[in-house]
Design a protein around this motif. Sequence first.
Motif, PDB file in Angstrom:
ATOM      1  N   LEU A 486      79.580  57.402  18.805  1.00 37.29           N
ATOM      2  CA  LEU A 486      80.410  57.122  19.871  1.00 37.29           C
ATOM      3  C   LEU A 486      81.973  57.336  19.885  1.00 37.29           C
ATOM      4  O   LEU A 486      82.392  57.556  20.833  1.00 37.29           O
ATOM      5  N   SER A 487      82.663  57.369  18.827  1.00 42.71           N
ATOM      6  CA  SER A 487      83.968  57.373  18.491  1.00 42.71           C
ATOM      7  C   SER A 487      84.465  58.917  18.614  1.00 42.71           C
ATOM      8  O   SER A 487      85.435  59.107  18.993  1.00 42.71           O
ATOM      9  N   GLY A 488      83.435  59.905  18.492  1.00 43.10           N
ATOM     10  CA  GLY A 488      83.784  61.361  18.738  1.00 43.10           C
ATOM     11  C   GLY A 488      84.240  61.893  17.464  1.00 43.10           C
ATOM     12  O   GLY A 488      84.881  63.102  17.321  1.00 43.10           O
ATOM     13  N   SER A 489      84.403  61.010  16.248  1.00 39.20           N
ATOM     14  CA  SER A 489      85.063  61.626  14.993  1.00 39.20           C
ATOM     15  C   SER A 489      84.280  60.846  13.615  1.00 39.20           C
ATOM     16  O   SER A 489      84.063  59.851  13.830  1.00 39.20           O
ATOM     17  N   ARG A 490      84.274  61.832  12.726  1.00 43.39           N
ATOM     18  CA  ARG A 490      83.440  61.400  11.595  1.00 43.39           C
ATOM     19  C   ARG A 490      84.363  60.391  10.812  1.00 43.39           C
ATOM     20  O   ARG A 490      83.880  59.773   9.712  1.00 43.39           O
ATOM     21  N   LYS A 491      85.722  60.534  11.118  1.00 46.78           N
ATOM     22  CA  LYS A 491      86.562  59.443  10.490  1.00 46.78           C
ATOM     23  C   LYS A 491      86.797  58.462  11.217  1.00 46.78           C
ATOM     24  O   LYS A 491      87.996  57.450  10.867  1.00 46.78           O
ATOM     25  N   LYS A 492      86.231  58.123  12.057  1.00 45.09           N
ATOM     26  CA  LYS A 492      86.732  57.005  13.200  1.00 45.09           C
ATOM     27  C   LYS A 492      85.384  56.303  13.609  1.00 45.09           C
ATOM     28  O   LYS A 492      84.380  56.666  13.265  1.00 45.09           O
ATOM     29  N   VAL A 493      85.476  55.018  14.198  1.00 42.76           N
ATOM     30  CA  VAL A 493      84.413  54.209  14.540  1.00 42.76           C
ATOM     31  C   VAL A 493      84.811  53.515  15.918  1.00 42.76           C
ATOM     32  O   VAL A 493      85.955  53.207  16.145  1.00 42.76           O
ATOM     33  N   SER A 494      83.707  53.689  16.812  1.00 43.32           N
ATOM     34  CA  SER A 494      83.990  52.855  18.382  1.00 43.32           C
ATOM     35  C   SER A 494      83.573  51.580  18.177  1.00 43.32           C
ATOM     36  O   SER A 494      82.649  50.887  17.414  1.00 43.32           O
ATOM     37  N   LEU A 495      84.482  50.951  18.790  1.00 48.38           N
ATOM     38  CA  LEU A 495      84.322  49.294  18.783  1.00 48.38           C
ATOM     39  C   LEU A 495      83.752  48.830  20.011  1.00 48.38           C
ATOM     40  O   LEU A 495      83.705  47.543  20.392  1.00 48.38           O
ATOM     41  N   LEU A 496      82.967  49.742  21.008  1.00 53.53           N
ATOM     42  CA  LEU A 496      82.513  49.680  22.120  1.00 53.53           C
ATOM     43  C   LEU A 496      81.249  48.664  21.780  1.00 53.53           C
ATOM     44  O   LEU A 496      80.171  49.425  21.877  1.00 53.53           O
ATOM     45  N   MET A 497      81.399  47.390  21.454  1.00 50.40           N
ATOM     46  CA  MET A 497      80.223  46.867  20.883  1.00 50.40           C
ATOM     47  C   MET A 497      78.982  46.605  21.888  1.00 50.40           C
ATOM     48  O   MET A 497      77.763  46.390  21.556  1.00 50.40           O
ATOM     49  N   GLY A 498      79.220  46.765  23.241  1.00 43.35           N
ATOM     50  CA  GLY A 498      78.344  46.554  24.188  1.00 43.35           C
ATOM     51  C   GLY A 498      77.171  47.858  23.935  1.00 43.35           C
ATOM     52  O   GLY A 498      76.035  47.426  24.125  1.00 43.35           O
ATOM     53  N   TYR A 499      77.436  48.991  23.582  1.00 41.33           N
ATOM     54  CA  TYR A 499      76.488  49.955  23.261  1.00 41.33           C
ATOM     55  C   TYR A 499      75.817  49.546  22.170  1.00 41.33           C
ATOM     56  O   TYR A 499      74.468  50.008  22.028  1.00 41.33           O
ATOM     57  N   ILE A 500      76.319  49.178  21.098  1.00 41.56           N
ATOM     58  CA  ILE A 500      75.730  48.655  19.872  1.00 41.56           C
ATOM     59  C   ILE A 500      74.509  47.579  19.998  1.00 41.56           C
ATOM     60  O   ILE A 500      73.440  47.703  19.510  1.00 41.56           O
ATOM     61  N   VAL A 501      75.131  46.566  20.652  1.00 38.77           N
ATOM     62  CA  VAL A 501      74.154  45.544  21.100  1.00 38.77           C
ATOM     63  C   VAL A 501      73.062  46.004  22.022  1.00 38.77           C
ATOM     64  O   VAL A 501      71.859  45.560  21.617  1.00 38.77           O
ATOM     65  N   ASP A 502      73.060  46.685  23.183  1.00 41.08           N
ATOM     66  CA  ASP A 502      72.149  47.158  23.582  1.00 41.08           C
ATOM     67  C   ASP A 502      71.173  48.115  22.679  1.00 41.08           C
ATOM     68  O   ASP A 502      69.812  47.934  22.913  1.00 41.08           O
ATOM     69  N   ALA A 503      71.629  48.875  21.790  1.00 43.50           N
ATOM     70  CA  ALA A 503      70.727  49.514  20.807  1.00 43.50           C
ATOM     71  C   ALA A 503      69.934  48.576  20.314  1.00 43.50           C
ATOM     72  O   ALA A 503      68.523  48.670  19.776  1.00 43.50           O
ATOM     73  N   ILE A 504      70.425  47.541  19.517  1.00 43.96           N
ATOM     74  CA  ILE A 504      69.835  46.555  18.999  1.00 43.96           C
ATOM     75  C   ILE A 504      68.967  45.987  19.511  1.00 43.96           C
ATOM     76  O   ILE A 504      67.548  45.529  19.194  1.00 43.96           O
ATOM     77  N   ARG A 505      69.326  45.581  20.782  1.00 38.95           N
ATOM     78  CA  ARG A 505      68.043  44.891  21.734  1.00 38.95           C
ATOM     79  C   ARG A 505      66.955  45.478  22.142  1.00 38.95           C
ATOM     80  O   ARG A 505      65.793  45.110  21.945  1.00 38.95           O
ATOM     81  N   GLU A 506      67.240  46.972  22.366  1.00 39.93           N
ATOM     82  CA  GLU A 506      66.151  47.803  22.597  1.00 39.93           C
ATOM     83  C   GLU A 506      65.277  48.298  21.348  1.00 39.93           C
ATOM     84  O   GLU A 506      63.813  48.246  21.512  1.00 39.93           O
ATOM     85  N   ALA A 507      66.155  48.396  20.495  1.00 35.16           N
ATOM     86  CA  ALA A 507      65.417  48.373  19.029  1.00 35.16           C
ATOM     87  C   ALA A 507      64.361  47.105  18.821  1.00 35.16           C
ATOM     88  O   ALA A 507      63.167  47.532  18.116  1.00 35.16           O
ATOM     89  N   ASP A 508      64.713  46.050  18.932  1.00 33.14           N
ATOM     90  CA  ASP A 508      63.962  44.723  18.924  1.00 33.14           C
ATOM     91  C   ASP A 508      62.808  44.718  19.748  1.00 33.14           C
ATOM     92  O   ASP A 508      61.531  44.469  19.091  1.00 33.14           O
ATOM     93  N   VAL A 509      62.783  45.311  20.711  1.00 33.57           N
ATOM     94  CA  VAL A 509      61.698  45.271  21.697  1.00 33.57           C
ATOM     95  C   VAL A 509      60.620  46.257  21.135  1.00 33.57           C
ATOM     96  O   VAL A 509      59.426  46.280  21.082  1.00 33.57           O
ATOM     97  N   ILE A 510      61.282  47.488  20.614  1.00 34.80           N
ATOM     98  CA  ILE A 510      60.397  48.588  20.102  1.00 34.80           C
ATOM     99  C   ILE A 510      59.886  48.058  18.732  1.00 34.80           C
ATOM    100  O   ILE A 510      58.598  48.257  18.734  1.00 34.80           O
ATOM    101  N   SER A 511      60.478  47.464  18.047  1.00 38.85           N
ATOM    102  CA  SER A 511      59.867  46.814  16.682  1.00 38.85           C
ATOM    103  C   SER A 511      59.048  45.625  16.857  1.00 38.85           C
ATOM    104  O   SER A 511      58.957  44.707  15.927  1.00 38.85           O
TER     105      SER A 511
END
Length: 777
Positions: A486-511
């Motif tokens: 999400l950051s667009g760089s291998r040396k950086k990280v995105s702090l837009l946690m909304g996307y991360i949380v959505d991925a966790i929620r949907e993965a929880d449903v899948i699992s």
Amino acid sequence: MALRKVLADELLLPFYYEKGTEQVVPAELFPGQDRVERAFDLALSTSYEGYNVFVSGPESIGRTLYTLRKLRSASEGKPPPEDICYVNNFENPLRPLYLLLPAGYGKKLAQDIDRAIETLKEDLPKAFESKEYEEEVARINKTADAQRERILQELTQEAQKHSLGVVFTPAGIRLLPLMGRRLVSEEELIGNEKLQEVYEKNLSAFEEKFREFMRELRELDHSVADQVLELRRRVAYYVVEKVFSRFEGKYRNFNDARNFIEKLKEEIVKNTDLFMFWHTSKGNLAVMRSLERAFNAFRVNVLVDNSELKGLPVIHEEVPTLQNLFGRISYTVEMGVLQADHMSISAGSLHKARGGYLVLRAMDLLKNPYLWNAFKKVLMHKKIHMAGGIMEDSILPYVGISPEPVPADIKVFLIGDPFLYQILSLYDPEFNRLFKVKAEFDPVIELSEEFIENFPKMIKKVITDEGIKDISADGLLELLKYAITLSGSRKKVSLLMGYIVDAIREADVISKNSKNISAEHIKRAIREKIYRSNLIEEKIRKAIQEGKFLVEVKGKKIGQVNGLSVYELGDISFGKPSRISASVYIGEKGVINIEREVELSGPIHSKGVLILTGYMGNKYGKDFPIHLSCNITFEQSYEEVEGDSASAAELIAILSAISGVPARQDIAITGSVDQHGNIQPVGGIKEKVEGFYKTCKVIGLTGEQGVVLPSRNYDNLVLDDEVLENIKNGKFHLYTAETVDDVIEIIFGMPAERFHKLVIRKLQEFHKKITKPKEKG
């Protein structure tokens, strides 16, 4: 650094997790936000005017969460602000008065007044029904009766001197003629004209004296009434003082409360009849309800009760409407008229946040210009005005009230995005004066060892709050890769946690049938998210596969290359190859941007094409003038072209058309060019590389295809696992370039020096043809 081939191993992220989140302690962290920390520290440590805060940053970065956490921490241990009460303005009931009391005292005062009113409902009637009161009234009446008897006796004696007798009737005292000791009746008087003449003469002579007696009787009646009223007042005052003495001592040190209690006692004494009427109306529910509303005039409306606060108030107003912010006045219908009093007032968020902090979204305020202007006035004048008379939409007549404005000392934290901050700074002249502090969140930070270590704690906090199952070690790694992507760089990280949380929620449903969330669940959740949004991308790929979009990824062509474009569709972005073609001929027009000619070229793209003219002149036009006309365009492009990331590809297409050397179609090009031939970095590298890979895949991978990109975009190569796997297997290739010469070598398969000579030779031919003297006939 010259042309370099990128190896798959270079693009792998060099870290891993040994364990999942089972044993991790959750922590709410906001790494890399030193700028925000310092902004909050400044705002919270100063009381100067205008040091309100605009909390800037993109959605889902945690702006509101951080703000509330910071403010709650800062408010702890500090003395809470005063309670806010409204009381009746006995001199002008339409202008209720505010009352500020130390936290908890507002509720105490209201309760004490309520208990006093209930007590007085019983005590006042008892006092007026007591033996002592009745005896005192009887004494006053007895004394008055004696005086009245004396006056009437004197009146009778004086009347007799004028041959008049005193008669007492229901209509009052009358004088009739006397004949000796006999009183003449009215019938007899009417039938005797001589007697009437004597009677009128006697009345005239006695008239002035009679008036004096009547005035004395009236004064006696008034005196009796005044004595009874004074007695009632003294009795009522005694009872009221006795009841109020039980609690008024605790408010002795609060001037406003003390003054209100004194006025309240006076008003209760004046309105003793209300309590008497209550006593006599017991059992008549309609009358008692009406009287209860009348008793409201004495009660205290506790607008804000801070008795339970352990520090300063922190109010998050999620729906900042006019009433939610400024309070509400509730009207009731009485005899067809809308009525309100001080007890009808309800608090708004501004009242609740007084002395503390108010948090709200800027966009919610700005949707209503009237609300925004009214809100700014609170910050400028430090007063909370309530719009009590706004009833224009009512079909009933109304009596509006205008409460006295409460003084406001509030620190406001507006939540918004950077663009909104810029708009307000530029176009609202009062904004910068009211919001002197900008706290801007950085959505992308450096990927450090500290962040990698703290990342599981942040994820544990999310799954704890959401009630989600734990995540395995490989799942944690996949989430971190997603944040890096999400950051667009291998040396950086995105702090837009909304996307991360959505991925966790949907993965929880899948699992749902698994013990924990694994890397495969995370990957599938991300793939599903993309699939839900990439319909247009799929249709474009299908059109390429069917040959409706002409893209060649094999062989070579003169004057034709594959550039790369990125489509932004809100929730998804993807890359697509664009066929760029150039045709050249002898002329003086230079490089003609066909998109610009038909007004489909944005200003940045037009600038990039003009830079190509600068490069051509600098590279080839120092020894002889260039006589060249060149048309360049994006084939099958029907929307505006913007950006300069295709300028390297456009230059290669032009050079291919001039030199006659065919360009490889299996290598796509991205990057902008300056006038000296340096390849400059561009955006959307991931989307462009993966877009060309997917195009090659649907047409058919040959093992020779790839992308050449600016070397300064090397860190932006955060690619999908499938692309990395094919790079590792030699089915797809990536090259980084520093200069145009590097691109020439890979696209034309020859040294750049040799290629430039071919271009110069062709341009010299154009020059000779246009300057060759015409033969004379």
